[in-house]
Write a protein that holds these residues in place. Structure first.
Motif, PDB file in Angstrom:
ATOM      1  N   MET A  65       1.795   8.337 -15.970  1.00 20.51           N
ATOM      2  CA  MET A  65       1.102   9.625 -15.995  1.00 20.51           C
ATOM      3  C   MET A  65       0.100   9.672 -17.153  1.00 20.51           C
ATOM      4  SD  MET A  65       4.347  12.107 -15.052  1.00 20.51           S
ATOM      5  CE  MET A  65       3.711  13.477 -16.010  1.00 20.51           C
ATOM      6  N   VAL A  66       0.505   9.186 -18.315  1.00 25.08           N
ATOM      7  CA  VAL A  66      -0.382   9.166 -19.486  1.00 25.08           C
ATOM      8  C   VAL A  66      -1.577   8.254 -19.217  1.00 25.08           C
ATOM      9  CG1 VAL A  66      -0.547   8.369 -21.890  1.00 25.08           C
ATOM     10  CG2 VAL A  66       1.386   9.794 -21.171  1.00 25.08           C
ATOM     11  N   ASP A  67      -1.308   7.053 -18.703  1.00 21.84           N
ATOM     12  CA  ASP A  67      -2.401   6.123 -18.401  1.00 21.84           C
ATOM     13  C   ASP A  67      -3.371   6.715 -17.386  1.00 21.84           C
ATOM     14  OD1 ASP A  67      -1.307   4.268 -20.142  1.00 21.84           O
ATOM     15  OD2 ASP A  67      -0.402   3.045 -18.561  1.00 21.84           O
ATOM     16  N   ASP A  68      -2.835   7.373 -16.364  1.00 24.84           N
ATOM     17  CA  ASP A  68      -3.662   7.976 -15.323  1.00 24.84           C
ATOM     18  C   ASP A  68      -4.531   9.099 -15.896  1.00 24.84           C
ATOM     19  OD1 ASP A  68      -4.301   7.990 -12.470  1.00 24.84           O
ATOM     20  OD2 ASP A  68      -3.298   9.950 -12.408  1.00 24.84           O
ATOM     21  N   ALA A  69      -3.929   9.938 -16.736  1.00 24.41           N
ATOM     22  CA  ALA A  69      -4.686  11.035 -17.342  1.00 24.41           C
ATOM     23  C   ALA A  69      -5.843  10.506 -18.182  1.00 24.41           C
ATOM     24  CB  ALA A  69      -3.761  11.908 -18.193  1.00 24.41           C
ATOM     25  N   PHE A  70      -5.587   9.488 -18.980  1.00 21.96           N
ATOM     26  CA  PHE A  70      -6.650   8.939 -19.817  1.00 21.96           C
ATOM     27  C   PHE A  70      -7.689   8.178 -18.992  1.00 21.96           C
ATOM     28  CE2 PHE A  70      -3.859  10.072 -23.290  1.00 21.96           C
ATOM     29  CZ  PHE A  70      -4.759  10.494 -24.251  1.00 21.96           C
ATOM     30  N   ALA A  71      -7.294   7.584 -17.878  1.00 20.01           N
ATOM     31  CA  ALA A  71      -8.277   6.944 -16.990  1.00 20.01           C
ATOM     32  C   ALA A  71      -9.246   7.990 -16.460  1.00 20.01           C
ATOM     33  CB  ALA A  71      -7.573   6.231 -15.840  1.00 20.01           C
ATOM     34  N   HIS A  72      -8.739   9.166 -16.110  1.00 23.51           N
ATOM     35  CA  HIS A  72      -9.609  10.255 -15.644  1.00 23.51           C
ATOM     36  C   HIS A  72     -10.560  10.703 -16.756  1.00 23.51           C
ATOM     37  CE1 HIS A  72      -6.939  10.404 -12.237  1.00 23.51           C
ATOM     38  NE2 HIS A  72      -7.592  11.414 -11.700  1.00 23.51           N
ATOM     39  N   ILE A  73     -10.050  10.791 -17.962  1.00 24.42           N
ATOM     40  CA  ILE A  73     -10.886  11.197 -19.097  1.00 24.42           C
ATOM     41  C   ILE A  73     -12.014  10.195 -19.312  1.00 24.42           C
ATOM     42  CG2 ILE A  73     -10.902  11.459 -21.616  1.00 24.42           C
ATOM     43  CD1 ILE A  73      -7.921  12.478 -21.238  1.00 24.42           C
ATOM     44  N   HIS A  74     -11.681   8.904 -19.304  1.00 21.65           N
ATOM     45  CA  HIS A  74     -12.705   7.879 -19.535  1.00 21.65           C
ATOM     46  C   HIS A  74     -13.718   7.839 -18.393  1.00 21.65           C
ATOM     47  CE1 HIS A  74     -10.901   6.653 -23.216  1.00 21.65           C
ATOM     48  NE2 HIS A  74      -9.773   6.291 -22.647  1.00 21.65           N
ATOM     49  N   ALA A  75     -13.279   8.073 -17.178  1.00 21.59           N
ATOM     50  CA  ALA A  75     -14.213   8.125 -16.039  1.00 21.59           C
ATOM     51  C   ALA A  75     -15.166   9.312 -16.193  1.00 21.59           C
ATOM     52  CB  ALA A  75     -13.443   8.224 -14.724  1.00 21.59           C
ATOM     53  N   ARG A  76     -14.627  10.435 -16.640  1.00 21.93           N
ATOM     54  CA  ARG A  76     -15.460  11.628 -16.850  1.00 21.93           C
ATOM     55  C   ARG A  76     -16.500  11.362 -17.944  1.00 21.93           C
ATOM     56  NH1 ARG A  76     -15.341  17.582 -16.654  1.00 21.93           N
ATOM     57  NH2 ARG A  76     -17.316  17.969 -17.655  1.00 21.93           N
ATOM     58  N   LYS A  77     -16.068  10.723 -19.022  1.00 19.40           N
ATOM     59  CA  LYS A  77     -17.000  10.403 -20.105  1.00 19.40           C
ATOM     60  C   LYS A  77     -18.089   9.450 -19.621  1.00 19.40           C
ATOM     61  CE  LYS A  77     -14.107  11.035 -24.183  1.00 19.40           C
ATOM     62  NZ  LYS A  77     -13.590  10.406 -25.401  1.00 19.40           N
ATOM     63  N   GLN A  78     -17.715   8.447 -18.838  1.00 21.61           N
ATOM     64  CA  GLN A  78     -18.701   7.490 -18.337  1.00 21.61           C
ATOM     65  C   GLN A  78     -19.705   8.169 -17.422  1.00 21.61           C
ATOM     66  OE1 GLN A  78     -18.762   4.253 -19.595  1.00 21.61           O
ATOM     67  NE2 GLN A  78     -20.812   4.443 -18.760  1.00 21.61           N
ATOM     68  N   ALA A  79     -19.248   9.113 -16.618  1.00 25.59           N
ATOM     69  CA  ALA A  79     -20.159   9.860 -15.728  1.00 25.59           C
ATOM     70  C   ALA A  79     -21.172  10.650 -16.554  1.00 25.59           C
ATOM     71  CB  ALA A  79     -19.364  10.785 -14.808  1.00 25.59           C
ATOM     72  N   PRO A  81       0.814  -1.223   0.000  1.00 26.86           N
ATOM     73  CA  PRO A  81       0.000   0.000   0.000  1.00 26.86           C
ATOM     74  C   PRO A  81       0.850   1.278   0.000  1.00 26.86           C
ATOM     75  CG  PRO A  81      -0.916  -1.609   1.520  1.00 26.86           C
ATOM     76  CD  PRO A  81       0.404  -2.158   1.048  1.00 26.86           C
ATOM     77  N   SER A  82       1.976   1.259   0.687  1.00 33.70           N
ATOM     78  CA  SER A  82       2.815   2.465   0.715  1.00 33.70           C
ATOM     79  C   SER A  82       3.453   2.714  -0.666  1.00 33.70           C
ATOM     80  CB  SER A  82       3.878   2.376   1.804  1.00 33.70           C
ATOM     81  OG  SER A  82       4.766   1.319   1.540  1.00 33.70           O
ATOM     82  N   GLN A  83       3.806   1.656  -1.388  1.00 31.16           N
ATOM     83  CA  GLN A  83       4.343   1.831  -2.738  1.00 31.16           C
ATOM     84  C   GLN A  83       3.269   2.363  -3.684  1.00 31.16           C
ATOM     85  OE1 GLN A  83       5.798  -2.211  -3.145  1.00 31.16           O
ATOM     86  NE2 GLN A  83       7.907  -1.459  -3.337  1.00 31.16           N
ATOM     87  N   THR A  84       2.041   1.853  -3.532  1.00 27.83           N
ATOM     88  CA  THR A  84       0.931   2.337  -4.357  1.00 27.83           C
ATOM     89  C   THR A  84       0.684   3.823  -4.089  1.00 27.83           C
ATOM     90  OG1 THR A  84      -0.081   0.148  -4.371  1.00 27.83           O
ATOM     91  CG2 THR A  84      -1.520   2.007  -4.903  1.00 27.83           C
ATOM     92  N   ALA A  85       0.682   4.197  -2.815  1.00 25.97           N
ATOM     93  CA  ALA A  85       0.478   5.608  -2.448  1.00 25.97           C
ATOM     94  C   ALA A  85       1.605   6.481  -2.997  1.00 25.97           C
ATOM     95  CB  ALA A  85       0.375   5.752  -0.931  1.00 25.97           C
ATOM     96  N   LEU A  86       2.829   5.988  -2.928  1.00 29.48           N
ATOM     97  CA  LEU A  86       3.970   6.744  -3.446  1.00 29.48           C
ATOM     98  C   LEU A  86       3.846   6.919  -4.955  1.00 29.48           C
ATOM     99  CD1 LEU A  86       6.672   8.153  -3.095  1.00 29.48           C
ATOM    100  CD2 LEU A  86       7.780   5.893  -3.180  1.00 29.48           C
ATOM    101  N   ARG A  87       3.451   5.877  -5.642  1.00 32.13           N
ATOM    102  CA  ARG A  87       3.263   5.976  -7.095  1.00 32.13           C
ATOM    103  C   ARG A  87       2.205   7.029  -7.428  1.00 32.13           C
ATOM    104  NH1 ARG A  87       5.416   1.623 -10.095  1.00 32.13           N
ATOM    105  NH2 ARG A  87       3.819   1.715 -11.690  1.00 32.13           N
ATOM    106  N   GLU A  88       1.107   7.047  -6.675  1.00 32.52           N
ATOM    107  CA  GLU A  88       0.048   8.042  -6.906  1.00 32.52           C
ATOM    108  C   GLU A  88       0.572   9.457  -6.689  1.00 32.52           C
ATOM    109  OE1 GLU A  88      -3.309   6.975  -4.458  1.00 32.52           O
ATOM    110  OE2 GLU A  88      -3.609   5.080  -5.520  1.00 32.52           O
ATOM    111  N   ARG A  89       1.321   9.655  -5.609  1.00 31.33           N
ATOM    112  CA  ARG A  89       1.890  10.978  -5.323  1.00 31.33           C
ATOM    113  C   ARG A  89       2.854  11.391  -6.421  1.00 31.33           C
ATOM    114  NH1 ARG A  89       4.536  10.478   0.198  1.00 31.33           N
ATOM    115  NH2 ARG A  89       5.214  12.602  -0.216  1.00 31.33           N
ATOM    116  N   LEU A  90       3.666  10.448  -6.887  1.00 31.82           N
ATOM    117  CA  LEU A  90       4.628  10.767  -7.939  1.00 31.82           C
ATOM    118  C   LEU A  90       3.943  11.097  -9.261  1.00 31.82           C
ATOM    119  CD1 LEU A  90       7.434   8.206  -7.114  1.00 31.82           C
ATOM    120  CD2 LEU A  90       7.656  10.703  -7.161  1.00 31.82           C
ATOM    121  N   ARG A  91       2.870  10.396  -9.576  1.00 28.73           N
ATOM    122  CA  ARG A  91       2.129  10.726 -10.805  1.00 28.73           C
ATOM    123  C   ARG A  91       1.560  12.136 -10.708  1.00 28.73           C
ATOM    124  NH1 ARG A  91       0.247   5.416 -10.291  1.00 28.73           N
ATOM    125  NH2 ARG A  91      -1.772   6.143  -9.553  1.00 28.73           N
TER     126      ARG A  91
END
Length: 192
Positions: free
Chosen positions: A59-73, A5-15
């Motif tokens: 970072m690219v994957d994360d940005a596009f995940a946000h875009i697809h989530a927004r479209k689905q909403a 979990p700490s590595q996952t959190a660090l990855r999120e912060r770094l992105r």
């Protein structure tokens, strides 16, 4: 090997910090700057991201995940079919404009895998949008057209607007350019 979990959190912060640095400095940002921004050592970054390219890919994957989530909403939310069509196609949150596709040439040169990933994302994930367009044709909200042609037109317009800031220099912001494009696509050019 599973991530802690700490590595996952660090990855999120770094992105997140990587995206902020990218917004400010483009591809010139360094892993040292990312480490300094979240008060860790550069060595700690390399424990979760072996290279800047790996961080950029996430970072690219994360940005596009946000875009697809927004479209689905938008698709799941209220509104007429016409409203949803317009909104889902131009539903590009800050993450998308932060990708700054003006830098695609530099990405191609320095990080070809990242450039390829951006293009892959631009060309995929269209299924919900295409289903909405199909529904609009079936309900005679829009005329019957070739969905592959329409998809390419929209994707090319989005990529062009993001990669070429000429319209912004002429006082037409990116969001307004996309809205105008959708108006032309939905309403046509002919005065009725």
């Amino acid at each position: 090997m599973d991530e802690t979990p700490s590595q996952t959190a660090l990855r999120e912060r770094l992105r997140a910090v990587g995206m902020e640095l990218f917004r400010r400095e483009g591809l010139r940002f360094t892993m040292q700057e990312a480490a300094r921004a979240i008060h860790i050592s550069k060595k700690t970054i390399y424990a979760v991201y072996p290279s800047k390219e790996a961080l950029l890919l996430d970072m690219v994957d994360d940005a596009f995940a946000h875009i697809h989530a927004r479209k689905q909403a938008i698709l799941d939310g209220p509104g007429t079919l016409t409203d949803k069509l317009r909104a889902v196609i131009i539903a590009l949150p800050e993450e998308y404009t932060a990708l700054d596709l003006q830098q695609m040439d530099l990405l191609d040169e320095k990080y070809p895998r990242v450039a390829a990933r951006v293009r892959q994302h631009l060309e995929t994930g269209w299924e919900p949008t295409l289903a909405l367009l199909q529904q609009a044709m079936e309900q005679s909200v829009i005329r019957t057209v070739s969905l592959p042609v329409l998809q390419r037109m929209i994707a090319a317009s989005i990529e062009s607007f993001l990669a070429d800031r000429t319209l912004e220099q002429q006082g037409i912001p990116y969001a307004r350019a996309l809205d105008e494009m959708m108006g032309i696509l939905l309403d046509g050019l002919l005065i009725r």
